[in-house]
Design a protein around this motif. Sequence first.
Motif, short mmCIF file in Angstrom:
data_model
loop_
_atom_site.label_atom_id
_atom_site.label_comp_id
_atom_site.label_asym_id
_atom_site.label_seq_id
_atom_site.Cartn_x
_atom_site.Cartn_y
_atom_site.Cartn_z
N ALA A 122 41.20 72.35 37.85
CA ALA A 122 41.20 71.62 39.25
C ALA A 122 39.95 71.52 39.75
O ALA A 122 39.04 72.28 39.51
N PRO A 123 39.78 70.18 40.71
CA PRO A 123 38.37 70.04 41.47
C PRO A 123 38.61 71.33 42.37
O PRO A 123 39.50 71.23 42.93
N MET A 124 37.52 71.85 42.74
CA MET A 124 37.28 72.91 43.67
C MET A 124 36.13 72.83 44.33
O MET A 124 35.10 73.09 43.86
N GLY A 151 34.54 68.66 42.50
CA GLY A 151 35.09 68.53 43.66
C GLY A 151 33.74 68.14 44.58
O GLY A 151 33.03 69.06 44.96
N PHE A 208 37.90 63.77 49.35
CA PHE A 208 38.91 64.03 50.17
C PHE A 208 39.00 62.76 50.85
O PHE A 208 38.29 61.84 51.50
N THR A 264 47.16 63.26 44.74
CA THR A 264 47.70 64.62 44.94
C THR A 264 48.95 64.16 45.90
O THR A 264 48.63 63.46 46.86
N GLU A 300 52.79 77.01 46.01
CA GLU A 300 52.00 78.27 45.37
C GLU A 300 50.61 78.01 45.17
O GLU A 300 49.68 78.75 44.97
N GLY A 360 46.68 77.26 45.34
CA GLY A 360 45.37 77.96 46.00
C GLY A 360 44.70 76.66 46.76
O GLY A 360 44.70 75.62 46.07
N GLY A 361 44.04 77.17 47.85
CA GLY A 361 43.06 75.97 48.35
C GLY A 361 43.89 75.11 49.13
O GLY A 361 45.01 75.30 49.66
N GLY A 376 49.76 74.23 40.72
CA GLY A 376 50.22 75.41 42.09
C GLY A 376 50.81 76.73 41.21
O GLY A 376 51.83 76.56 40.67
N GLN A 417 47.61 71.20 35.93
CA GLN A 417 46.13 71.28 36.80
C GLN A 417 46.24 73.03 37.22
O GLN A 417 46.85 73.21 38.04
N LEU A 418 45.09 73.75 36.94
CA LEU A 418 44.87 74.91 37.29
C LEU A 418 43.60 75.19 37.89
O LEU A 418 42.42 74.59 37.66
N ILE A 451 38.52 80.03 38.76
CA ILE A 451 37.59 80.64 39.70
C ILE A 451 36.84 81.74 39.09
O ILE A 451 35.68 81.93 39.32
N GLY A 473 45.58 80.96 44.66
CA GLY A 473 46.91 80.62 44.70
C GLY A 473 47.81 81.94 44.29
O GLY A 473 47.12 82.94 44.21
C1 LIG Z 1 38.94 77.25 45.63
C2 LIG Z 1 39.79 76.11 45.50
C3 LIG Z 1 39.14 75.02 45.79
C4 LIG Z 1 39.93 73.89 45.78
N1 LIG Z 1 39.30 72.59 46.05
C5 LIG Z 1 39.83 71.36 45.96
C6 LIG Z 1 39.23 70.27 46.13
O1 LIG Z 1 38.17 70.16 46.68
N2 LIG Z 1 39.92 68.86 45.79
C7 LIG Z 1 41.40 69.13 45.48
O2 LIG Z 1 42.00 68.05 45.13
N3 LIG Z 1 41.96 70.28 45.23
C8 LIG Z 1 41.29 71.27 45.58
N4 LIG Z 1 41.77 72.68 45.52
C9 LIG Z 1 43.49 72.74 44.84
C10 LIG Z 1 43.57 72.41 43.50
O3 LIG Z 1 43.37 70.92 43.25
C11 LIG Z 1 44.90 72.66 42.81
O4 LIG Z 1 45.79 72.02 43.61
C12 LIG Z 1 45.51 74.16 43.04
O5 LIG Z 1 44.17 74.92 42.61
C13 LIG Z 1 46.57 74.71 41.99
O6 LIG Z 1 46.95 75.83 42.44
P1 LIG Z 1 46.39 76.96 41.83
O7 LIG Z 1 45.01 77.70 42.42
O8 LIG Z 1 47.40 78.28 41.90
O9 LIG Z 1 46.17 76.88 40.21
C14 LIG Z 1 41.23 73.89 45.48
C15 LIG Z 1 41.79 75.02 44.99
C16 LIG Z 1 41.01 76.27 45.14
C17 LIG Z 1 41.71 77.55 44.39
#
Ligand SMILES: Cc1cc2nc3c(=O)[nH]c(=O)nc-3n(C[C@H](O)[C@H](O)[C@H](O)COP(=O)(O)O)c2cc1C
Length: 353
Positions: A20-22, A44, A73, A157, A181, A183-184, A219, A239-240, A245, A329
């Motif tokens: 996942a983009p983070m 991200g 975003f 999304t 479920e 995260g983020g 999720g 997508q994880l 992390i 998450g």
């Molecule tokens: C630390 C973190 C930062 C995230 N930042 C973004 C982001 O910049 N853009 C985005 O589309 N989703 C972001 N997400 C959400 C993820 O795309 C994704 O939906 C989510 O991590 C999936 O759930 P999981 O964390 O349980 O695998 C983020 C998630 C985390 C955990």
Amino acid sequence: MYKQNRFCSDVGIHYPIIQAPMAGVSTPALAAAVSNAGGLGSLGIGASDVKSAKKLIEDTRLLTNKPFNVNVFCHEPVSRNDQVERAWLAHLSPLFAELDEMVPETLNEIYTSFISSDDVFEMLVETKPAVVSFHFGLPSDEKIHALKKRGIYTIATATNPDEARLVEDSGINAIVAQGIEAGGHRGIFEPNTTDEKLTTSVLTRKLVAQGSLPIIAAGGIVDGTGIKAAMHLGAEAAQLGTAFIVCPESAASNDYRAALTSERSLKTKLTSAISGRPARGIVNRLICHGDSDKTVLPASYPVAYDAAKKLHRAASKQGNFDFAAYWSGQGAPLKRALPADDLVSQLVKECNW
Ligand SMILES: Cc1cc2nc3c(=O)[nH]c(=O)nc-3n(C[C@H](O)[C@H](O)[C@H](O)COP(=O)(O)O)c2cc1C
């Protein structure tokens, strides 16, 4: 070897696994390692200015010639409300006092939406990453059309069937079905509307049945069993985020990694108290206090985030990390701290591909 599906062949990857983009956590090293291992790595750039975003893309290109995803975003540009912002700062004032810090007089919009940011759009058209994805909403038809015309694969999304319909109608290529479920930040388009809070499995199934685009489940998915379950429901990829992390290539701090590896990871909460938009993270002092009075609304996203970052900066100078946004998450306790390429290999093995 995994038998390619439509999503994998259209994007040009071996395995239907997306890191996942983070924003703030994903790095060129992480994205490149995942892409080199046959998945789709992501950057991200939602919180980056155009110069640093371009550098992230260039740095990733130095590490891989495989496709990777760049995420922006698309929240509605913020409408400032002085009264709400003052009330929010007043609500947070005991936390500033606890840290011997003056309450800021005003808050800032710390980054702009892709919707109103033409320089990031032009940079993406110029650098042409293989995939561009959108969170919190959709850009204009013109921007989507121009990116697709450059041969860029687009993803957005959705957290419910109505949002998925808008994504499908926009001409975007694939949909991330983000369950509660996750995260983020929750990618919900309108955070102030009623949220049905669908789980990843229910949402995935509904979106597969509703439309014709590839669905990417997101999720709470952390291992091969989770990926297989999502694919069984009809998803074409998983997508994880949280699972990646703790990889050494991520930008997560040592304290963040320690929190994710401790009992603290058992308690995550969806809250708007940190940024002004619902997001799931490990429960901390700011979340507990911020959510303690439901009559006080957080400032709008990302204005509230400015206050949270100020509190975190002041606290961390004192060695106190209980104000940090440790997004996570619900699947966190199942994560493995492996190098990203080993994690992808392990996931592939667990899927019996
Ligand atoms: C630390 C973190 C930062 C995230 N930042 C973004 C982001 O910049 N853009 C985005 O589309 N989703 C972001 N997400 C959400 C993820 O795309 C994704 O939906 C989510 O991590 C999936 O759930 P999981 O964390 O349980 O695998 C983020 C998630 C985390 C955990």
